[in-house]
Each structure stands twice: as structure tokens, then as C-alpha cells.
Scaffold this motif. Structure first.
Motif, PDB file in Angstrom:
ATOM      1  N   ASP A  17      -8.420 -14.247  -1.900  1.00  0.00           N
ATOM      2  CA  ASP A  17      -7.615 -13.106  -2.324  1.00  0.00           C
ATOM      3  C   ASP A  17      -7.732 -11.992  -1.290  1.00  0.00           C
ATOM      4  O   ASP A  17      -8.519 -12.077  -0.348  1.00  0.00           O
ATOM      5  N   GLY A  20      -9.172  -5.221  -1.369  1.00  0.00           N
ATOM      6  CA  GLY A  20      -8.583  -3.886  -1.487  1.00  0.00           C
ATOM      7  C   GLY A  20      -7.080  -3.887  -1.673  1.00  0.00           C
ATOM      8  O   GLY A  20      -6.388  -2.978  -1.224  1.00  0.00           O
ATOM      9  N   TYR A  21      -6.562  -4.901  -2.377  1.00  0.00           N
ATOM     10  CA  TYR A  21      -5.116  -5.021  -2.515  1.00  0.00           C
ATOM     11  C   TYR A  21      -4.517  -3.839  -3.289  1.00  0.00           C
ATOM     12  O   TYR A  21      -3.449  -3.334  -2.930  1.00  0.00           O
ATOM     13  N   SER A  22      -5.191  -3.384  -4.321  1.00  0.00           N
ATOM     14  CA  SER A  22      -4.680  -2.251  -5.102  1.00  0.00           C
ATOM     15  C   SER A  22      -4.558  -0.999  -4.241  1.00  0.00           C
ATOM     16  O   SER A  22      -3.594  -0.234  -4.354  1.00  0.00           O
ATOM     17  N   ARG A  23      -5.531  -0.800  -3.350  1.00  0.00           N
ATOM     18  CA  ARG A  23      -5.478   0.361  -2.452  1.00  0.00           C
ATOM     19  C   ARG A  23      -4.284   0.256  -1.511  1.00  0.00           C
ATOM     20  O   ARG A  23      -3.561   1.231  -1.278  1.00  0.00           O
ATOM     21  N   MET A  25      -1.505  -1.360  -2.049  1.00  0.00           N
ATOM     22  CA  MET A  25      -0.285  -1.155  -2.825  1.00  0.00           C
ATOM     23  C   MET A  25      -0.049   0.327  -3.095  1.00  0.00           C
ATOM     24  O   MET A  25       1.095   0.782  -3.160  1.00  0.00           O
ATOM     25  N   SER A  26      -1.122   1.091  -3.254  1.00  0.00           N
ATOM     26  CA  SER A  26      -0.966   2.521  -3.504  1.00  0.00           C
ATOM     27  C   SER A  26      -0.396   3.237  -2.290  1.00  0.00           C
ATOM     28  O   SER A  26       0.277   4.254  -2.412  1.00  0.00           O
ATOM     29  N   GLU A  29       3.973   0.048  -1.712  1.00  0.00           N
ATOM     30  CA  GLU A  29       4.169  -1.125  -2.562  1.00  0.00           C
ATOM     31  C   GLU A  29       5.082  -2.144  -1.909  1.00  0.00           C
ATOM     32  O   GLU A  29       4.749  -3.336  -1.815  1.00  0.00           O
ATOM     33  N   THR A  32       3.628  -3.621   1.438  1.00  0.00           N
ATOM     34  CA  THR A  32       2.476  -4.493   1.193  1.00  0.00           C
ATOM     35  C   THR A  32       2.914  -5.822   0.605  1.00  0.00           C
ATOM     36  O   THR A  32       2.433  -6.883   1.020  1.00  0.00           O
ATOM     37  N   GLY A  59      -0.582 -13.002  -8.058  1.00  0.00           N
ATOM     38  CA  GLY A  59      -0.824 -11.678  -7.498  1.00  0.00           C
ATOM     39  C   GLY A  59      -1.169 -11.779  -6.029  1.00  0.00           C
ATOM     40  O   GLY A  59      -0.402 -12.297  -5.228  1.00  0.00           O
ATOM     41  N   ASP A  60      -2.359 -11.297  -5.676  1.00  0.00           N
ATOM     42  CA  ASP A  60      -2.786 -11.347  -4.279  1.00  0.00           C
ATOM     43  C   ASP A  60      -3.712 -12.529  -4.004  1.00  0.00           C
ATOM     44  O   ASP A  60      -4.271 -12.630  -2.913  1.00  0.00           O
TER      45      ASP A  60
END
Length: 595
Positions: A17, A20-23, A25-26, A29, A32, A59-60
Motif C-alpha cells: 500500500d 501516507g496516502y491520506s496526506r 490526497m489532502s 485528490e 494523487t 483504495g491505495d
């Protein structure tokens, strides 16, 4: 009744995976998500090459299965090598890094999915891996020790989340521990050995796509895809394409891309795979710099096989359309590293394009200088002439207060010279079509643009020019379809803002003011301060009865940009009288004038 037997098998399981995928995307979006899709297309090709199977992607994350532990580890290492290459030049905070865990264990089979303790351990190993690194279990380490070039360190027995026993873990922290492993290190091709010199223009070979379906009957489909892509790429006049008879000598062999590039004498190599399951087909492709091994582009196509030949044509056209701008961008980056005095005509033309796309007055002057240099180096080089015509037109349209017709004849003459030098160059015909439109010759422009599209139906630039001349010639429905086709074919094209302007103007002239408003606001974000966009925005708002917003839009135009609007006090020659009248009335309403 006897209970049904549970399916089981021993397998190497790879869990990966994005750290830091959420970071990420922030931050962005859309960007990424697009980058992840490109990375996954590369991963798909690597997995296919190593004999693995993509169990699922969520997801990632991605879950892979391999019958060979060695192949699983080599594939994971190749993935991390590729990610280092693809992250080159990207700010550290925006880099996409994978964590990978690998376990060898007994798994439960449930349809296409796999379950059980063996899968869970792989997932937990991935969770403790360093970004850009790999963690493996002792069962994997025992099988690959001495068989792979990846170096692992013993991290001892560790307690993994929700695993009721201690697991000995081995890890590599970064790419530096991967030894000499590379994404593609197959044995040499058995027949071709000599290296060939590169031609004097960009060159590409399309290698046979691997048939991953396990069905020999699908081999013809993989071959057909490659032949169609070669045919489509051959329409690009500035590109040297290896004929399929030479490319297909690599069929059935494991191929080292860099070696194939040397043996075929090309800078770029396209490879891929085809996998069919039921009534679905998945095709992956990746473009590689054959000199450095760096991955330049990757994509995955999933389609239903309603009409297999239509799908074949669609994918071949899509691949050719996106590869053209990817190759052009790669060439411009390469040329930027050379001193101007050492450029040949092709390289001077590429430098000119690079400056042209920067869209600033001084950059446009530099573009004109490099296009002039290309013409001086080789007066018979058609791109130098049509590049000069484009930059001259931009100078009039975007950066100058001179009348439209002052140097229009020079730009048109340069475009005509380009066509006379190479009447098979689709871009030359497309540029000439644009120049004819500027002289109010709409039907002649449309005919010229249709000649261009017949020569190269997959070029986003050619498609966009056809859309432009159709639209300003009054054929709005097809024009908007063509502009959308161009943007779909090259979604990250440096000219996409220009195509959006044309779309917004055509929507305005069609009196679809709501759609025009939405499109022009996109343009305003991409090119803030461009007064013409504000003018059409204000007119659209006025026609929609939003007078206060219309006035505010005009008031926000910077004083230094107001000069642009003075040029519109007379009808531009490329705009039909009825369209110009609609603009003048709308602009008057926005400024507070009564009908």
C-alpha cells in the motif's frame, strides 16, 4: 451431507500500500488518484512479467499472489526500483512510496479471492515496512536466501497485530539495499546482438504484448493490438517507428528493454500485456526510455468484449494518442540539457515548443528565436516553419496590441511552406487550417483540418484544431465533440487551457451561457488575468440576468490587461459577424448599457 472440501494451496502473498496516502490526497485528490492509476499500470505489467496474479486492489492497496517465492521478492524489488525512478524530480513531501510485505503460507481459496493466516501475516508485514522498503517472513527468507540480489537484515521475532504468535521478520529499508536488481533483468535475446545507432529523430519500438490469459487462442488479439499501435504511431511524422516484423522477433522471449532498445536502435520502447477473463479484457502498457530504463508513462485499459475488433481499435487509438504528448515532453526535457549552439533543427524546434507552452511574452519571443534557428539549420524542415507560424500567431493574439491582420500573412505563408515541404505531416495541415480560419476562410480551413485528421486521427493537437475551425465556422455540435475528444486523448496536455477557451467561446456563441460560465471559470483558474476570459464571463453573467456579478467581473480585470480588450472594438477576422454581435451586446449589458 458431507461438508464441501475447502480449497487450499501454498503461495507467496505480497501485500502493498501507499505510505501516507491520506496526506497525499489532502494535497491534491485528483492528481494523487491519477498518479496512483499510473503506478498501478506499471505494477500490473511487472506482476504479469513475473508470473503473478493481482488478487484485488482496494483504495491505495493491492494484494498479489505468486506461485514462486523468488518471483514474488524480485517483483516487489522491481516495484520499488520503478517507484524511485518515477519519483525522481518530485518534491519529497509529494512522493508516492509503497510499503510491501511478503509471506509464504497456506491460503484458502474463495472464488478469485484468497484468505487465511498466510494473507493476514503478509498484510501485517506490510504495515511495519518502511516507506520504499520490504518486510518478509522467515519462511520467505529461507526460500530466497542466495537466490536474489536483494539484501535483507534480521529484525528478530516480532509480535504482529492480531497474529497470535511471534513472527521472525527480515527487512530492507530502501532501494539502496536492493543490490543490482532492476525491473527487467531477463536473459539476453538469443538472436540479435549488435547495437544500432539512434536515428536523427525520436524513435520507438513496440514490443510484443504478453498474453497473460492462459489461452493460446487470445494470442492473435495481443498481436493485433500491437500491430494497430504500430500503425497508429507510424502516422506521427516526427517519429521513427520500428516495423512490426522486427519488433515481433522478440515474441516468446523474456526481453531486457534496454537491450532491445540498443539492438533495434531506438530511444523509446513500449511494452505491455493482455489478460482476458470471461467477457472482460485488461491491457497494460508502459513507455520506457531505452537508454536509461526510466518509466515515462503507464496506463491500464479495462474493457468489455462486446465487439473485440472495435475494442482493439479503440485501445490502439487511445495508446497512440497519449503516447504522442508523452514522447514530445520527454524529447523537450532531453533537449533542455543541451547548449543552444549544439542543437540540430529537430532539437531547436523542440526547444521552441517548450518555450511556446510556457505562455509568457518573453517565452514566446524565445520560441520564435528557436523556431527561426530550426529554419536556418534546415530550411526544408517543415516543423520549423509551422512552429514559427504558431508562435507568430500567439504573439499577435496573446501578447501584442497590434492589429490582427498586421502580420497574419507571414504566419499563413510559413504554414503553407510547411505543407509544401511535407504534405503528409498532419500537424502542418492543422496549423494551415488554423491560419485559414484567421483569414475568415472557414470552409477552406475545415477542409484542411479534415485532411490533417485523415493523416493522423489520433493526434490530440490535430483533433483540437479540427474542433476549433469547425466551431468558429458554425458547426458547433461536432466542434464541441472534437474538443472533448482532444481533452480525453491528452488530459494533461500543455494546451488544454486553450482548448477549454475554445469550448467556452463556442458554448457562449451557442447561447448555452450556463455551460460557458462553468468552462470559462476553469480557464480563469488555469490562466488568471487573461482579460478575454473575463469579458466572456461577464457577458455570460449578463445574459443570465446576474448583472451585479457581471459588473464585478469586469471591475476585477487588472488595468494592465485592459489593453487586450481594446483590440476587440472591431470584429476579429476569425469570428463570424453574428457571433461578434452576440459578444458586443453581452459585454454592453455587463457594463451597464441598456438593450
Amino acid at each position: 451431507m458431507e461438508e464441501a472440501r475447502v480449497g487450499r494451496r501454498l503461495a507467496a502473498i505480497v501485500a502493498a500500500d501507499v505510505a501516507g496516502y491520506s496526506r497525499l490526497m489532502s494535497f491534491d485528490e485528483v492528481g494523487t488518484a491519477h498518479t496512483l492509476r499510473e503506478h498501478r499500470a506499471v505494477i500490473d505489467a511487472l506482476v504479469a512479467k513475473r508470473g503473478g496474479r493481482i488478487v484485488k486492489a482496494t483504495g491505495d492497496g493491492v494484494l498479489l499472489e505468486f506461485p514462486s517465492v523468488v518471483d514474488a521478492v524480485e517483483c516487489a524489488a522491481a516495484m520499488q526500483v520503478v517507484m524511485v525512478q518515477r519519483n525522481n524530480g518530485i518534491p519529497e513531501a509529494r512522493r508516492m512510496l509503497f510499503r510491501i510485505g511478503i509471506n509464504l503460507g497456506d491460503i484458502l481459496i474463495e472464488g478469485d479471492d484468497i484468505l487465511g493466516d498466510g494473507v493476514n501475516v503478509a498484510a501485517r508485514l506490510e504495515g511495519i515496512a518502511e516507506p520504499g522498503g520490504i518486510c518478509i517472513s522467515a519462511s520467505v527468507y529461507d526460500q530466497v536466501r542466495g537466490k536474489v540480489t536483494v539484501e535483507f537484515i534480521d529484525r528478530g521475532e516480532q509480535r504482529l497485530k492480531n497474529i497470535n504468535r511471534l513472527v521472525r521478520v527480515y527487512a530492507t529499508k530502501s532501494i539502496g539495499n536492493f543490490g543490482t536488481v532492476a525491473p527487467d533483468m531477463p536473459p539476453p535475446h538469443p538472436q540479435i546482438h549488435e547495437s544500432l545507432p539512434l536515428p536523427d529523430k525520436p524513435s520507438i519500438a513496440v514490443l510484443p504484448f504478453q498474453n497473460m490469459s492462459g489461452d493460446p487462442e487470445q494470442e492473435y488479439f495481443a498481436c493485433g493490438i500491437v500491430e494497430d499501435i504500430i500503425t497508429a504511431l507510424s502516422r506521427i511524422r516526427w517519429l521513427f517507428v520500428i516495423a512490426h516484423n522486427s519488433s515481433f522477433t522478440y515474441s516468446g522471449h523474456a526481453v531486457d528493454v534496454k537491450q532491445a532498445g540498443r539492438e533495434l536502435g531506438v530511444r523509446y520502447v513500449l511494452e505491455g500485456s493482455v489478460r482476458k477473463g470471461g467477457n472482460r479484457i485488461r491491457i497494460t502498457g508502459q513507455l520506457i526510455d531505452g537508454l536509461t530504463g526510466v518509466h515515462l508513462w503507464a496506463e491500464r485499459y479495462d474493457r468489455d468484449l462486446g465487439d473485440i475488433f472495435a475494442v482493439q481499435d479503440e485501445i490502439a487509438a487511445s495508446v497512440a494518442a497519449v503516447i504522442e504528448p508523452a514522447l514530445a515532453a520527454a524529447e523537450q526535457e532531453r533537449v533542455l540539457r543541451k547548449p543552444p549552439e549544439r542543437l540540430d533543427a529537430w532539437e531547436a524546434y523542440q526547444r521552441g515548443l517548450w518555450h511556446l507552452h510556457k505562455y509568457r511574452p518573453q517565452e514566446n519571443k524565445a520560441a520564435l528565436a528557436f523556431f527561426s534557428q530550426a529554419i536556418a539549420l534546415d530550411p526544408n524542415f517543415a516543423p520549423g516553419h509551422y512552429g514559427y507560424a504558431l508562435a507568430l500567431q500567439w504573439d499577435i493574439w496573446h501578447f501584442s496590441s497590434r492589429p490582427f491582420l498586421e502580420v497574419q500573412e507571414t504566419a499563413r505563408e510559413e504554414a503553407q511552406i510547411a505543407v509544401s515541404l511535407d504534405d503528409k505531416d498532419a500537424v502542418a495541415h492543422a496549423v494551415l487550417a488554423h491560419m485559414l480560419m484567421w483569414g475568415s476562410e472557414w470552409e477552406a480551413a475545415i477542409a484542411e483540418a479534415r485532411t490533417a485528421i485523415a493523416l493522423n486521427p489520433n493526434s490530440a493537437f490535430v483533433i483540437s484544431m479540427l474542433g476549433c475551425v469547425l466551431g468558429f465556422g458554425g458547426y458547433r455540435e461536432e466542434a464541441l465533440e472534437r474538443l472533448q475528444q482532444a481533452m480525453r486523448a491528452s488530459p494533461h496536455d500543455p494546451l488544454i487551457w486553450l482548448w477549454l477557451i475554445w469550448r467556452g467561446l463556442l458554448q457562449f456563441f451557442s447561447r448555452d451561457f450556463i455551460a460557458a460560465l462553468q468552462t470559462l471559470r476553469q480557464v480563469a483558474r488555469l490562466r488568471p488575468g487573461y482579460a478575454v476570459t473575463s469579458q466572456y464571463l461577464a457577458a455570460s453573467l449578463a445574459y443570465l440576468g446576474r448583472s451585479d456579478e457581471a459588473r464585478e467581473t469586469l471591475e476585477r480585470i487588472p488595468p494592465q490587461s485592459a489593453d487586450q480588450l481594446q483590440r476587440w472594438q472591431q470584429r476579429p477576422p476569425w469570428m463570424r459577424p453574428e457571433d461578434y454581435a452576440l459578444l458586443v451586446e453581452g459585454f454592453g449589458l455587463a457594463a451597464g448599457e441598456r438593450r
